[in-house]
Design a protein around this motif. Structure first.
Motif, PDB file in Angstrom:
ATOM      1  N   GLN A  15      35.034  48.964  52.045  1.00  0.00           N
ATOM      2  CA  GLN A  15      36.484  48.962  51.917  1.00  0.00           C
ATOM      3  C   GLN A  15      37.100  48.177  53.057  1.00  0.00           C
ATOM      4  N   LEU A  16      38.223  47.539  52.756  1.00  0.00           N
ATOM      5  CA  LEU A  16      38.920  46.704  53.731  1.00  0.00           C
ATOM      6  C   LEU A  16      40.305  47.262  53.982  1.00  0.00           C
ATOM      7  N   LEU A  17      40.790  47.033  55.198  1.00  0.00           N
ATOM      8  CA  LEU A  17      42.139  47.439  55.582  1.00  0.00           C
ATOM      9  C   LEU A  17      42.891  46.192  56.027  1.00  0.00           C
ATOM     10  N   ALA A  18      43.934  45.836  55.283  1.00  0.00           N
ATOM     11  CA  ALA A  18      44.754  44.681  55.614  1.00  0.00           C
ATOM     12  C   ALA A  18      46.053  45.137  56.249  1.00  0.00           C
ATOM     13  N   ALA A  19      46.802  44.160  56.781  1.00  0.00           N
ATOM     14  CA  ALA A  19      48.055  44.503  57.433  1.00  0.00           C
ATOM     15  C   ALA A  19      49.127  44.878  56.416  1.00  0.00           C
ATOM     16  N   GLY A  20      49.214  44.124  55.292  1.00  0.00           N
ATOM     17  CA  GLY A  20      50.260  44.375  54.306  1.00  0.00           C
ATOM     18  C   GLY A  20      49.724  44.399  52.889  1.00  0.00           C
ATOM     19  N   PRO A  21      50.468  44.980  51.955  1.00  0.00           N
ATOM     20  CA  PRO A  21      50.015  45.082  50.569  1.00  0.00           C
ATOM     21  C   PRO A  21      49.954  43.739  49.850  1.00  0.00           C
ATOM     22  N   SER A  22      50.746  42.767  50.269  1.00  0.00           N
ATOM     23  CA  SER A  22      50.697  41.456  49.619  1.00  0.00           C
ATOM     24  C   SER A  22      49.326  40.823  49.795  1.00  0.00           C
ATOM     25  N   THR A  23      48.832  40.853  51.012  1.00  0.00           N
ATOM     26  CA  THR A  23      47.483  40.337  51.275  1.00  0.00           C
ATOM     27  C   THR A  23      46.440  41.162  50.534  1.00  0.00           C
ATOM     28  N   ALA A  24      46.629  42.478  50.499  1.00  0.00           N
ATOM     29  CA  ALA A  24      45.666  43.342  49.817  1.00  0.00           C
ATOM     30  C   ALA A  24      45.572  43.006  48.329  1.00  0.00           C
ATOM     31  N   ASN A  25      46.702  42.722  47.690  1.00  0.00           N
ATOM     32  CA  ASN A  25      46.677  42.384  46.263  1.00  0.00           C
ATOM     33  C   ASN A  25      45.879  41.118  45.995  1.00  0.00           C
ATOM     34  N   VAL A  26      46.078  40.106  46.812  1.00  0.00           N
ATOM     35  CA  VAL A  26      45.369  38.839  46.622  1.00  0.00           C
ATOM     36  C   VAL A  26      43.868  39.023  46.825  1.00  0.00           C
ATOM     37  N   LEU A  27      43.482  39.746  47.880  1.00  0.00           N
ATOM     38  CA  LEU A  27      42.056  39.962  48.149  1.00  0.00           C
ATOM     39  C   LEU A  27      41.417  40.811  47.052  1.00  0.00           C
ATOM     40  N   GLN A  28      42.152  41.781  46.522  1.00  0.00           N
ATOM     41  CA  GLN A  28      41.605  42.600  45.441  1.00  0.00           C
ATOM     42  C   GLN A  28      41.410  41.773  44.168  1.00  0.00           C
ATOM     43  N   PHE A  29      42.331  40.872  43.888  1.00  0.00           N
ATOM     44  CA  PHE A  29      42.216  40.076  42.673  1.00  0.00           C
ATOM     45  C   PHE A  29      41.020  39.142  42.741  1.00  0.00           C
ATOM     46  N   TYR A  30      40.901  38.414  43.839  1.00  0.00           N
ATOM     47  CA  TYR A  30      39.814  37.439  43.942  1.00  0.00           C
ATOM     48  C   TYR A  30      38.501  38.071  44.408  1.00  0.00           C
ATOM     49  N   GLY A  31      38.609  39.145  45.207  1.00  0.00           N
ATOM     50  CA  GLY A  31      37.411  39.731  45.779  1.00  0.00           C
ATOM     51  C   GLY A  31      36.813  40.867  44.983  1.00  0.00           C
ATOM     52  N   GLY A  32      37.630  41.539  44.186  1.00  0.00           N
ATOM     53  CA  GLY A  32      37.114  42.647  43.390  1.00  0.00           C
ATOM     54  C   GLY A  32      36.735  43.866  44.196  1.00  0.00           C
ATOM     55  N   LYS A  33      37.193  43.976  45.434  1.00  0.00           N
ATOM     56  CA  LYS A  33      36.912  45.126  46.292  1.00  0.00           C
ATOM     57  C   LYS A  33      38.202  45.873  46.586  1.00  0.00           C
ATOM     58  N   SER A  34      38.077  47.141  46.932  1.00  0.00           N
ATOM     59  CA  SER A  34      39.243  47.951  47.263  1.00  0.00           C
ATOM     60  C   SER A  34      39.791  47.532  48.624  1.00  0.00           C
ATOM     61  N   VAL A  35      41.084  47.254  48.692  1.00  0.00           N
ATOM     62  CA  VAL A  35      41.742  46.833  49.933  1.00  0.00           C
ATOM     63  C   VAL A  35      42.995  47.682  50.115  1.00  0.00           C
TER      64      VAL A  35
END
Length: 562
Positions: free
Chosen positions: A451-471
């Motif tokens: 699992q990853l922890l990002a600073a903001g939800p905007s970045t988390a959405n992009v990483l989840q879409f392309y990465g397929g991992k929970s952010v």
């Protein structure tokens, strides 16, 4: 087609009998008159030269600007969410785990997009659907302006919208506003036909209601346009709407709009819809009240606004219900979203077509300018070359001015499309540079279950879409009224890291620029838990020097608890 012959005398008829004209043969043509088939060909060629070919060229320009370098940059947060939602509707199990179907907005656009994502989501297909919607909006704007002010105004308005930076930039993205604007423009066209049809225009009012309902199911903010129509019918002296028509249209609109909350309730997500409504109503302001006054005029084009304003002033003696309808349609969303605390760059997109129509009206009126008597000498410029008529000169001048205005808008659009990243980001203004590459790295290198922890939800959405991992996102509020219900807060990040809940931390320059506190908090957590940079996405960001400097926009750290 067989035409009745002219009457001829029947010398064989009995006395007193009634003679009838023969019904076979063609009437005699006058000498030199064109044949009916030749006349039809000439009319078709005339229509093609004056309407079909210019409109085709305008649509080609619109398509080029919307499809050119369409996937040069990856998705931003909203694009990732809407494409992920569409993929979930299409049955993609990977997207269903991170992007639920029922979120903050209706799913008409996501449902349309899901028809094209049966084989899995990809950037080009999703953006191509949005871009195609933008091109269709240009065609509908032509029909609207032509119905109001004629063919020349229709072509001018369509050309201005085709190259307008505001409409080009937004319709190149997978956003709800493009489809909402298309449906809203169709509704405006139907309202015009209703007013022009008088008492026989009820079918057009029903069509306008259906189009407005579709616009609201695309994005619920379209309901603001109903207020503009209400003000128009109340203030207009020359246009009246029957009470029976108004009641029928209002009831039909409510019935259409109720489809989304009804679907949410039947799917067992009624509480989710209520949470989204509370969040939308109680969200904190994200921009100042002057946000649109600064951003939208530049995106629409100062030349467009100047042409529209000049037309309203110089042609004020011709002002009637047409201008009143367009101005009410523009004023309603402008006033509402200026006062509304939550603002987004694409929120005012529905005003782009009527602005283009007003500007096209003014530019086409240049062709009607005639010089004063005595200003043009009669005779010939040169032997064998007759002087052009004043009407021809005015038409040529109008075309040249329109092309100059359109060229300035097209240059601005091209500049925005090819603009180099600067490390900051305005939501809705384009893709997120570096996000796709960071997400692909996550997909390929981060182990399953991490699992990853990002600073903001905007970045988390992009990483989840392309990465397929929970952010998860650090900036998500623990107060349910101040956060998107789709996001899960992290109440105590230190505790979560000590317990091994997160194995990676993500820093990005966009969140750090918009919310410095959370960007710095990620830096502190990286230092405290011995983070090691395992991925860095650097972009060439222009600086004051001649050479652009590589600047990190995404840095992914692997952390460990000592």
């Amino acid at each position: 087609m067989i035409r009745p012959a002219y009457p001829t005398a029947d010398t064989t008829a009995a006395p007193g009998a009634v003679t009838r004209p023969q019904t076979t043969g063609d009437p005699p043509r006058r000498a030199g008159a064109p044949a009916p088939r030749d006349a039809r060909r000439r009319r078709a060629a005339h229509w093609a030269l004056r309407s079909a070919l210019p409109l085709t060229a305008v649509l080609a320009v619109a398509g080029f600007l919307r499809f050119w370098q369409l996937t040069e940059t990856g998705f931003n947060s909203d694009e990732a969410v809407y494409t992920g939602t569409a993929a979930s509707l299409a049955g993609d199990p990977g997207m269903q785990a991170v992007f639920p179907v029922f979120r903050a907005h209706p799913v008409l656009f996501a449902g349309l997009l899901s028809l094209f994502l049966r084989g899995g989501p990809d950037d080009f297909t999703a953006r191509a659907v949005a871009a195609s919607v933008g091109v269709v909006t240009v065609a509908v704007t032509y029909l609207l302006a032509r119905r109001l002010y004629g063919r020349a105004a229709g072509l001018a308005a369509a050309l201005l919208l085709a190259v307008m930076p505001y409409h080009v930039v937004v319709t190149r993205q997978v956003l709800l506003d493009g489809l909402m604007t298309l449906c809203a423009t169709v509704a405006l066209y139907c309202v015009v036909r209703y007013v022009q049809s008088g008492s026989d225009g009820l079918p057009w009012l029903i069509g306008a209601t259906g189009a407005l309902g579709a616009a609201t199911l695309s994005k619920e903010t379209a309901v603001v346009l109903v207020c503009g129509l209400y003000v128009f019918f109340v203030l207009s002296r020359s246009v009246r709407i029957r009470l029976r028509h108004a009641v029928l249209a209002t009831g039909l609109l409510c019935l259409i709009v109720a489809a989304f909350p009804l679907a949410t309730s039947l799917a067992g997500h009624r509480s989710t819809g209520q949470h989204y409504l509370q969040w939308q109503l109680l969200r904190r302001a994200n921009h100042s009240m002057g946000f649109y006054a600064v951003t939208v005029p530049q995106a629409v084009g100062w030349a467009t606004l100047a042409a529209a304003a000049a037309g309203l002033f110089l042609l004020r003696r011709r002002t009637g219900w047409r201008e009143g309808l367009l101005l009410c349609w523009i004023a309603a969303p402008v006033l509402f979203f200026t006062l509304w605390p939550v603002k987004g760059f694409p929120y005012l997109l529905p005003i782009a077509p009527p602005l283009a129509v007003l500007a096209g009206r003014a530019l086409s009126a240049l062709a009607e300018i005639r010089p004063r008597p005595g200003r043009i000498r009669s005779g010939r410029l040169r032997r064998g070359r007759p002087r052009l008529r004043p009407g021809v000169l005015s038409a040529v001048g109008a075309v040249l001015v329109t092309l100059v205005v359109a060229a300035s808008l097209a240059l601005s659009s091209a500049t925005r499309i090819t603009a180099a990243p600067n490390g900051s980001f305005l939501a809705g203004s384009g893709g997120l540079p570096g996000g796709r590459e960071a997400g692909q790295w996550v997909h390929e290198h981060v182990p399953a279950g991490a699992q990853l922890l990002a600073a903001g939800p905007s970045t988390a959405n992009v990483l989840q879409f392309y990465g397929g991992k929970s952010v998860s996102a650090l900036s998500v509020s623990v107060n349910r009224l101040h956060r998107n219900p789709s996001y899960t807060p992290v109440p105590n990040p230190d505790r979560s890291l000590r317990d091994g809940e997160f194995q990676y931390l993500v820093w990005d320059s966009y969140t750090a620029h918009r919310a410095p506190f959370y960007g710095e908090k990620i830096r502190q957590l990286v230092e405290k838990y011995h983070g090691t940079a395992v991925y860095t996405s650097a972009l060439r960001v222009p600086t004051s020097s001649a050479d652009p400097t590589p600047t990190p926009v995404f840095v992914i750290y692997q952390v460990r608890v000592s």
